[in-house]
Write a protein that holds these residues in place. Structure first.
Motif, mmCIF file in Angstrom:
data_model
loop_
_atom_site.group_PDB
_atom_site.id
_atom_site.type_symbol
_atom_site.label_atom_id
_atom_site.label_comp_id
_atom_site.label_asym_id
_atom_site.label_seq_id
_atom_site.Cartn_x
_atom_site.Cartn_y
_atom_site.Cartn_z
ATOM 1 N N GLN A 193 1.063 12.961 7.235
ATOM 2 C CA GLN A 193 -0.028 12.022 7.337
ATOM 3 C C GLN A 193 -1.327 12.695 7.845
ATOM 4 O O GLN A 193 -2.353 12.302 7.237
ATOM 5 N N LYS A 194 -1.219 13.526 8.647
ATOM 6 C CA LYS A 194 -2.412 14.498 9.051
ATOM 7 C C LYS A 194 -3.063 15.164 7.888
ATOM 8 O O LYS A 194 -4.262 15.021 7.935
ATOM 9 N N PHE A 195 -2.214 15.723 7.138
ATOM 10 C CA PHE A 195 -2.653 16.583 5.960
ATOM 11 C C PHE A 195 -3.380 15.581 4.922
ATOM 12 O O PHE A 195 -4.589 15.727 4.510
ATOM 13 N N MET A 196 -2.851 14.548 4.791
ATOM 14 C CA MET A 196 -3.426 13.406 3.668
ATOM 15 C C MET A 196 -4.566 12.832 4.039
ATOM 16 O O MET A 196 -5.313 12.319 3.478
ATOM 17 N N ALA A 207 -8.538 9.027 4.274
ATOM 18 C CA ALA A 207 -8.544 8.901 5.783
ATOM 19 C C ALA A 207 -8.393 7.305 5.830
ATOM 20 O O ALA A 207 -9.054 6.683 5.547
ATOM 21 N N GLY A 208 -7.446 6.974 6.806
ATOM 22 C CA GLY A 208 -7.340 5.633 7.296
ATOM 23 C C GLY A 208 -6.414 4.818 6.045
ATOM 24 O O GLY A 208 -6.318 3.518 6.421
ATOM 25 N N LYS A 209 -6.055 5.426 5.304
ATOM 26 C CA LYS A 209 -5.324 4.734 4.179
ATOM 27 C C LYS A 209 -3.981 5.218 3.930
ATOM 28 O O LYS A 209 -3.223 4.859 3.180
ATOM 29 N N VAL A 210 -3.462 6.118 5.143
ATOM 30 C CA VAL A 210 -1.907 6.396 5.033
ATOM 31 C C VAL A 210 -1.248 5.796 6.251
ATOM 32 O O VAL A 210 -1.789 5.816 7.298
ATOM 33 N N ILE A 211 -0.217 5.376 6.348
ATOM 34 C CA ILE A 211 0.989 4.774 7.390
ATOM 35 C C ILE A 211 1.934 5.650 7.266
ATOM 36 O O ILE A 211 2.606 5.851 6.039
ATOM 37 N N GLN A 212 2.595 5.989 8.298
ATOM 38 C CA GLN A 212 3.983 6.519 8.208
ATOM 39 C C GLN A 212 5.033 5.646 8.978
ATOM 40 O O GLN A 212 4.708 4.774 9.980
ATOM 41 N N VAL A 213 6.211 5.269 8.676
ATOM 42 C CA VAL A 213 7.206 4.588 8.983
ATOM 43 C C VAL A 213 8.556 5.318 9.220
ATOM 44 O O VAL A 213 9.043 5.866 8.240
ATOM 45 N N HIS A 214 8.927 5.330 10.453
ATOM 46 C CA HIS A 214 10.445 5.864 10.880
ATOM 47 C C HIS A 214 10.845 5.331 12.182
ATOM 48 O O HIS A 214 10.070 4.507 12.998
ATOM 49 N N ARG A 273 0.847 -3.765 8.942
ATOM 50 C CA ARG A 273 0.439 -2.983 7.605
ATOM 51 C C ARG A 273 1.308 -2.916 6.467
ATOM 52 O O ARG A 273 1.085 -2.808 5.330
ATOM 53 N N LEU A 274 2.539 -2.849 6.881
ATOM 54 C CA LEU A 274 3.561 -2.379 5.931
ATOM 55 C C LEU A 274 3.914 -3.948 5.107
ATOM 56 O O LEU A 274 4.136 -3.973 4.028
ATOM 57 N N LEU A 275 3.878 -4.995 6.062
ATOM 58 C CA LEU A 275 4.159 -6.374 5.082
ATOM 59 C C LEU A 275 3.167 -6.669 4.443
ATOM 60 O O LEU A 275 3.252 -7.398 3.615
ATOM 61 N N ALA A 276 1.639 -6.237 4.919
ATOM 62 C CA ALA A 276 0.555 -6.523 4.159
ATOM 63 C C ALA A 276 0.254 -5.880 2.955
ATOM 64 O O ALA A 276 -0.991 -5.628 2.457
ATOM 65 N N VAL A 277 1.209 -4.801 2.532
ATOM 66 C CA VAL A 277 0.651 -3.555 1.783
ATOM 67 C C VAL A 277 0.294 -4.052 0.464
ATOM 68 O O VAL A 277 -0.141 -3.580 -0.357
ATOM 69 N N VAL A 319 2.320 5.281 1.830
ATOM 70 C CA VAL A 319 3.175 5.035 2.675
ATOM 71 C C VAL A 319 4.164 6.150 2.979
ATOM 72 O O VAL A 319 4.675 6.607 2.028
ATOM 73 N N VAL A 320 4.151 6.900 4.019
ATOM 74 C CA VAL A 320 5.186 7.939 4.393
ATOM 75 C C VAL A 320 6.380 7.327 5.083
ATOM 76 O O VAL A 320 6.229 6.752 6.381
ATOM 77 N N HIS A 321 7.627 7.673 4.520
ATOM 78 C CA HIS A 321 8.618 7.061 5.289
ATOM 79 C C HIS A 321 9.921 8.235 5.585
ATOM 80 O O HIS A 321 9.952 9.211 4.437
ATOM 81 N N VAL A 322 10.809 7.895 6.412
ATOM 82 C CA VAL A 322 11.923 8.681 6.579
ATOM 83 C C VAL A 322 13.019 7.860 6.376
ATOM 84 O O VAL A 322 13.758 7.462 7.333
ATOM 85 N N ASN A 323 13.649 7.614 5.186
ATOM 86 C CA ASN A 323 15.010 6.849 5.104
ATOM 87 C C ASN A 323 14.986 5.797 5.778
ATOM 88 O O ASN A 323 16.007 5.309 6.343
#
Length: 868
Positions: free
Chosen positions: A332-335, A346-353, A367-371, A381-385
């Motif tokens: 997320q920080k890189f993107m 910037a401001g357009k990436v979220i992570q879910v874990h 934000r995920l529900l409203a994607v 969206v960045v997620h870990v399984n």
């Protein structure tokens, strides 16, 4: 009543064919085995096996059947159809909907709540004034819910619970709360449910309830019927998959792809790329950057298609699968940094874990529900399984897996999350209809996995019928009934009549079939038929001369007039050359974020193995002025004239160039984007131009070449053994209607007909009673062209029927489809055709044509043809 109710529910809920077939099968099941506490499961099993031999065992202590529909086909909507049917047909009032996890539990509550966007009973009139009462695992203990006066009131009640709420395992020495005594009802809520005389259990993602604890808890509910829904009707034991033994109907992913119900999955890599030649860090960055390029390309195609077809704009997003939570944070920080496309995301990436908590987790979930909302900024969206079953989005178009996984897991998990279509059906635009998996390091492994015989992309369900373990299909060609009338008399007479019919069919100068009765017309037919016949006869030895050819011509003429409906040879095409004016406006360029790339991307579709190159080094002439790349494409548009709109075209092209310069490094990169994306950008501009145009004449061009056309043969794919069924029969498997040839007609101009729906079959009963003669046209019988997006397609109506006063062109549709843009486009073209046919017929003193678009629920046998 059963068939009519199934058709009504199917129409009101806009059921797709697999959903409709499932509902028809439920209707048949409950006809054979009515839901009851008194049902003996073993006796019921034997009875059902006599008609559905694929059912081996219920695998429960009660009658329970599985409907296995591929992801994206619509299992929740099918639940609504099941409940509607059981309540309206069998007066069942109590339902228990079981969810396997919290995500699906919350989703189900929303989908069963009136007023929500995906409300499953939308269109069911009986539930408008008296909607079902929703009782959940969160509110069943409330006094206003649990008091006996509410629980035992009349009306429909739907319980929605997470499996963890009813699991019978004792935890911490205590039973689950649902099994504890309730002071309001004098027993536990679980006992209350188990004692209901009409409880029907619906299990969402039913493969999750096969563990021993789950099976025991479900059996203790003692429902009168269990309905299981899943996309994966098997359990896994080691490396093996064990299929369910109670599958009532299976519509697998391969069939869903064939029908266009879901996106086509494709794996993407760079052309001539070798992953072993770059470091893991470099490979990760390459995959992310290429994912963004595909994402931006998709974004433009989505907006262009939406504008061209007057549909809501869909905002796509990209899913990145991280190794672990720390990796997700790094990504997320890189993107969002300036190192990644100059900070464009910037401001357009979220992570879910799972490590998130508190306000951070709440914000991410919202934000995920409203994607899916175009106003929500998330594009990555960045997620870990964590995003598994229940996260049903339609705008996921690009997946970048950065976590090590085998090819089978990559394919199956990608299928589950990204295949749903935002518009409910394919659009014809490849980018809008494709799910892209960016897999430079596992490209070949995924291709190999997709081509395995047991891959989810290849597996097809085979449903066995009683006494027929290998049902087959064949092509049946049906000729018009009048052609059979030519096969009477001696061999010479049959040959001559066939020659006469061929001569008549080629005539293009007749205003109507009755012109064939004119002496001068018959004289020319006799002469030409004799010439052809004598030429063949001379080559045959021992054949006697033909006697009375004039009488044979008269016989053929009578047969043709009786056995045909005069269909004028009218070609209706959208008129070209209309005067078009465009107003000046400011382009909406917010979705344009194309990024340059140095190497072509290779895309291979997993189901068909077709390859497509996204070439970022397109060869071609180099324009001195950047705007000219776009001008060159815009002036090729049929409705855009360069001489009249040159100033506007340069203004709009200049806006695009200015926008590209605002975020790209230099004009070299701008030129690269314009060269590769020229066609997409031209379509994007043209779509917005057409929102600001005025057309002086949008009519049709009409060409009439003759007054009637011979009937064409029709070819249909029919299941062996179903080549002839009386059209009045209603006790057949409605799911097979598209593979049956119906016969027994007296007024139809074909001896056998295939219907696409039971509505059409029922309408044929009306025609047999009220029409003088009728037919289902073969493809090519009419030349009516309608517009579908930017494409022109041929329209074939369902029926043509002639009465004493009028000739009708008829289309039957589900009521919910009457306002569909394609249906309306067909209607407009057909009405134009009928108008011109009527004008032509009036000049000949013939009957007028009228177009009828009829809702399926109007087609009842007590209705007269004229009443429509």
């Amino acid at each position: 009543m059963t068939d009519r109710l199934v058709n009504t529910i199917s129409g009101r809920l806009s059921l797709r064919e697999p959903q409709r077939i499932s509902l028809e099968k439920l209707a048949r099941i409950t006809e054979l085995v009515p839901p009851s506490k008194e049902t003996d499961p073993q006796a019921a099993l034997k009875l059902l096996q006599s008609e559905f031999p694929q059912i081996v065992d219920f695998e429960r202590d009660f009658v329970s059947l599985c409907f296995a529909l591929a992801t994206g086909v619509g299992k929740t909507r099918l639940m609504g159809a099941f409940i509607s049917y059981l309540h309206l047909e069998h007066k069942i009032n109590h339902f228990f909907v079981l969810a396997p996890n919290l995500t699906i539990y919350n989703k189900l509550i929303a989908d069963f709540t009136p007023g929500m966007p995906k409300y499953v009973f939308k269109g069911i009139a009986e539930f408008v004034q008296d909607p079902p009462q929703i009782i959940t695992g969160d509110n069943y203990e409330r006094a206003d819910i649990a008091r006996a006066g509410v629980l035992f009131q009349s009306g429909i009640q739907i319980n929605i619970f997470n499996i963890s709420k009813i699991n019978s395992e004792v935890r911490g020495g205590k039973s689950p709360r649902i099994k504890r005594l309730s002071e309001y009802i004098g027993e536990s809520y679980f006992e209350y449910l188990a004692n209901l005389p009409d409880l029907v259990l619906l299990m969402d993602e039913s493969h999750r309830y096969r563990a021993s604890a789950g099976v025991k808890a479900i059996n203790e509910l003692k429902p009168v019927l269990g309905l299981e829904l899943t996309a994966t009707p098997f359990t896994e034991k080691g490396q093996n998959q064990i299929a369910f033994q109670n599958i009532m109907y299976h519509f697998p992913l391969a069939d869903a792809m064939d029908r266009g119900y879901v996106k086509e999955p494709a794996v993407v890599t760079q052309k001539n790329f070798r992953a072993d030649q770059v470091s893991p860090e470099a490979l990760e960055r390459i995959k992310l950057e290429d994912g963004i390029r595909v994402h931006e390309n998709t974004k433009v195609h989505l907006e262009t298609w939406a504008r061209q077809n007057d549909r809501p704009i869909v905002k796509p997003f990209m899913l990145v699968v991280a190794r672990d939570t720390s990796h997700a944070d790094q990504l997320q920080k890189f993107m969002e940094s300036t190192e990644f496309f100059s900070g464009s995301y910037a401001g357009k990436v979220i992570q879910v874990h799972s490590n998130q908590g508190g306000e951070e987790k709440e914000e991410v979930i919202q934000r995920l529900l409203a994607v899916e909302s175009p106003d929500e900024p998330t594009e990555i969206v960045v997620h870990v399984n964590m995003l598994k079953e229940g996260w049903d989005v339609t705008n996921l178009y690009t997946i970048v897996p950065l976590r090590a996984a085998n090819a089978r897991t990559l394919v199956e998990q990608s299928m589950g999350r990204g295949l749903r279509l935002p518009y409910g059906k394919r659009t014809g635009d490849q980018a809008v209809d494709t799910l892209n998996i960016i897999a430079h390091d596992s490209f070949q492994a995924i291709i190999d996995e997709a081509n395995r015989g047991d891959s989810v992309l290849k597996f097809r369900a085979i449903e066995l019928e009683p006494g027929n373990q290998s049902a087959s299909v064949k092509t049946v060609v049906t000729a018009p009934t009048l052609e059979a009338a030519m096969k009477t008399g001696s061999v010479q007479e049959q040959r001559f009549k066939a020659t006469v019919y061929a001569v008549i069919s080629e005539r293009k100068d007749l205003a109507s079939s009755t012109d064939l009765t004119k002496p001068e017309v018959q004289a020319t037919i006799v002469a030409e038929a004799r010439r052809r016949y004598d030429g063949v006869q001379a080559e045959l030895e021992g054949m006697e001369p033909l006697a009375a050819p004039e009488k044979l011509v008269q016989e053929v003429v009578k047969t043709v007039i009786k056995g045909t409906i005069d269909i004028p040879r009218i070609i209706v095409l959208p008129r070209e050359g209309s005067t078009v004016q465009f107003a000046r406006f400011q382009l909406d360029l917010t979705s344009i974020r194309y990024q340059p790339v140095a190497r072509d991307l290779l895309m291979q579709f997993l189901r068909t193995n077709e390859q497509h190159i996204l070439s970022f080094n397109r060869a071609g002439s180099s324009e001195a002025r950047l705007e000219d790349y776009l001008i060159r494409g815009l002036i090729d548009q049929a409705d855009i004239c360069y001489d009249e709109h040159a100033d506007l075209l340069y203004d709009l092209s200049g806006q695009v160039v200015t926008h590209l310069r605002s975020y790209l490094a230099d004009d070299k990169e701008v030129r690269t984007i314009l060269q590769y994306h020229q066609n997409d950008l031209v379509a994007f501009i043209a779509a917005q131009m057409r929102e600001h145009r005025k057309v002086s004449d949008t009519g049709f061009e009409v060409r009439i070449s003759r007054g009637f056309t011979p009937l064409k043969q029709s070819a249909n794919l029919v299941e062996t053994g179903l080549e002839s069924m009386d059209f009045r029969r209603s006790d057949f498997d409605k799911s097979k209607i598209g593979r049956i040839m119906f016969t027994g007609f007296q007024r139809c101009l074909y001896p056998a007909v295939k219907f696409d729906s039971d509505t059409e079959r029922r309408f044929s009963i009306i025609l047999e009673r009220d029409a003088d003669k009728w037919l289902k046209p073969a493809k090519g019988q009419f030349q009516i062209i309608y517009q579908e997006g930017n494409q022109h397609s041929e329209y074939v109506p369902d029926f043509v029927a002639e009465s004493s006063k009028t000739i009708y062109m008829v289309e039957t549709k589900a009521r919910n489809e009457l306002s569909d843009p394609v249906v309306l486009s067909k209607k407009k073209a057909a009405e134009q055709w009928c108008s011109h046919a009527t004008e032509f017929n009036r000049s000949q003193g013939k009957k007028p044509w009228k177009y009828l678009l009829i809702a399926h629920d109007q087609v009842q046998e007590n209705m007269g043809l004229e009443s429509f």
